[in-house]
Design a protein around this motif. Structure first.
Motif, PDB file in Angstrom:
ATOM      1  N   UNK A   1       1.331  -1.067   0.197  1.00  0.00           N
ATOM      2  CA  UNK A   1      -0.236   0.351  -0.328  1.00  0.00           C
ATOM      3  C   UNK A   1       1.240   1.312   0.121  1.00  0.00           C
ATOM      4  N   UNK A   2       1.254   2.083  -0.965  1.00  0.00           N
ATOM      5  CA  UNK A   2       1.631   3.427  -0.907  1.00  0.00           C
ATOM      6  C   UNK A   2       0.787   4.562  -0.855  1.00  0.00           C
ATOM      7  N   UNK A   3       1.096   4.953   0.374  1.00  0.00           N
ATOM      8  CA  UNK A   3       0.702   6.127   1.235  1.00  0.00           C
ATOM      9  C   UNK A   3       1.051   7.309   0.782  1.00  0.00           C
ATOM     10  N   UNK A   4       2.173   7.348  -0.023  1.00  0.00           N
ATOM     11  CA  UNK A   4       2.988   8.521  -0.627  1.00  0.00           C
ATOM     12  C   UNK A   4       2.362   9.214  -1.504  1.00  0.00           C
ATOM     13  N   UNK A   5       1.731  10.856  -1.860  1.00  0.00           N
ATOM     14  CA  UNK A   5       1.104  11.769  -2.823  1.00  0.00           C
ATOM     15  C   UNK A   5       1.863  11.328  -4.133  1.00  0.00           C
ATOM     16  N   UNK A   6       2.808  10.423  -4.464  1.00  0.00           N
ATOM     17  CA  UNK A   6       3.377   9.979  -5.392  1.00  0.00           C
ATOM     18  C   UNK A   6       3.782   8.356  -5.911  1.00  0.00           C
ATOM     19  N   UNK A   7       3.256   7.881  -7.144  1.00  0.00           N
ATOM     20  CA  UNK A   7       3.386   6.335  -7.581  1.00  0.00           C
ATOM     21  C   UNK A   7       3.861   6.502  -8.805  1.00  0.00           C
ATOM     22  N   UNK A   8       3.937   7.162 -10.043  1.00  0.00           N
ATOM     23  CA  UNK A   8       4.519   7.163 -10.906  1.00  0.00           C
ATOM     24  C   UNK A   8       5.597   7.437 -11.432  1.00  0.00           C
ATOM     25  N   UNK A   9       5.853   8.367 -10.714  1.00  0.00           N
ATOM     26  CA  UNK A   9       7.479   9.130 -10.458  1.00  0.00           C
ATOM     27  C   UNK A   9       8.416   8.171  -9.632  1.00  0.00           C
ATOM     28  N   UNK A  10       7.720   6.918  -8.509  1.00  0.00           N
ATOM     29  CA  UNK A  10       8.746   6.221  -7.922  1.00  0.00           C
ATOM     30  C   UNK A  10       9.733   4.944  -8.260  1.00  0.00           C
ATOM     31  N   UNK A  11      10.552   4.862  -7.783  1.00  0.00           N
ATOM     32  CA  UNK A  11      10.691   3.672  -7.975  1.00  0.00           C
ATOM     33  C   UNK A  11      10.106   2.707  -8.025  1.00  0.00           C
ATOM     34  N   UNK A  12       9.547   2.356  -7.768  1.00  0.00           N
ATOM     35  CA  UNK A  12       8.502   0.813  -7.295  1.00  0.00           C
ATOM     36  C   UNK A  12       8.138   1.140  -7.976  1.00  0.00           C
TER      37      UNK A  12
END
Ligand code: PEP
Ligand code: MN
Length: 337
Positions: free
Chosen positions: A64-75
């Motif tokens: 579960x990604x709680x950060x306000x960014x996803x597409x820019x993340x390495x995950x």
């Protein structure tokens, strides 16, 4: 949310999950990796119940990604993004680029002279503001469309791609006609309507860090552009406000390796606005490259003492030439190690 698949998961397992995620009202984006596939879930505004997904064949775990960014993340995107600016590649593993030019386009003679000079010294792109975000309204605000036309002439004469600032969502179409790389300035890093509009074009974007923005806010701003479909984004550190007043801003160089850990997007450094002082530009440009920056953005002016903006931080022509020679030597030194 990120769904991590087992390495023996099949394409039909991935397809089944994509279908179920869509039925739940979200968008699934498969992210193939060398070891295993992951599936990014987009469009949720809060926690998503994962019980149905965890039961499906091929699923290893759910993050579960709680950060306000996803597409820019390495995950979500483990491989480095390489941004193509009119044929010049920017990103991890590419030769670092140098973008040189004045703070603002002031005249035909000034921009052409500068373009030809920086090109001769080995610069990869020409910068110059036509729309200038000035602190006060009584200072030079840029030549606007006339400035874009002069940039186009200078770009053609020198063969250099053009980097120029975009300030308003209303001007995206106009600036995109002339620019090869559209710069969002520090003051507009959180102009969300502008970021969304830039996400809908098919030209690369140079997003500068806001002067008081945290790394998380910086990445969240980039997310706006990627979320609209444009993943050709280069980040740019340009110094942040701290208690220190001896320099114009404080260059946060540690952000370079940090961004490389957190995101797949390239990152450049602007030591001109970060320091505000001509004598510090070349040392900090070299430091940025050693830290792993994918390029540097340098202000240079034929007569800095007469510049209509940012003269004190603009390199002279001899200063730019010397910096380019030093960068060349540094690159050779680093490659020999
Ligand atoms: C610029 O590049 O000329 C500029 C205005 O930069 P920043 O947005 O980083 O202040
Ligand atoms: Mn400037």
């Amino acid at each position: 949310m990120l769904i991590v698949m087992n390495h023996n998961a099949t394409q039909s397992d991935v397809d089944a999950i994509t279908r179920i995620v869509a039925e739940m009202g979200f968008r699934a984006e498969p992210i193939p990796g060398s070891e295993r596939t992951a599936i990014g879930v987009l469009g949720n505004h809060g926690y998503v119940d994962d019980s149905k997904i965890l039961e499906l064949p091929g699923v290893q775990r759910v993050i579960h990604v709680s950060k306000p960014y996803k597409l820019v993340s390495r995950d979500f995107h483990p491989d480095d993004t390489i941004v193509d600016v009119a044929g010049i590649k920017v990103g991890q593993g590419c030769r670092p680029v140098v973008v040189g030019g004045p703070c603002a386009v002031e005249s035909k003679d000034q921009i052409i002279k500068t373009a030809l000079f920086v090109k001769k010294c080995g610069a990869d792109m020409l910068r110059g503001g036509a729309f200038k975000p000035r602190t006060g309204p009584h200072t030079f605000q840029g030549l606007r469309e006339e400035g874009l036309k002069l940039l186009a002439i200078a770009g053609k004469e020198s063969g250099l791609p053009i980097v120029t600032e975009i300030m308003s969502p209303d001007n995206v179409g106009l600036v995109a006609e002339y620019a090869d790389l559209l710069q969002v300035g520090a003051r507009n890093m959180q102009n969300f309507d502008l970021l969304r509009e830039l996400g809908r074009i098919r030209k690369p974007v140079l997003l500068k860090r806001g002067m008081c923005a945290t790394v998380e806010e910086f990445l969240a701003a980039a997310e706006y552009i990627l979320a609209e479909g444009n993943s050709q984004v280069i980040l740019c550190e340009r110094g942040i406000r701290t208690f220190e007043t001896a320099t114009r801003n404080t260059l946060d160089l540690s952000i370079v390796p940090l961004i490389k850990e957190m995101s797949h997007l390239p990152i450049m450094v602007d030591p001109s606005h970060a320091t505000g002082k001509r004598s510090l530009v070349s040392p900090m440009a070299k430091a940025a490259l050693v830290a792993g920056a994918d390029g540097v953005l340098i202000e240079v002016h034929p007569e800095p003492e007469k510049a209509l903006s940012d003269g004190p931080q603009s390199l002279t022509f001899p200063g730019f030439e010397q910096m380019m020679n030093e960068i060349g030597q540094l690159t050779m030194f680093l490659q020999s190690r």
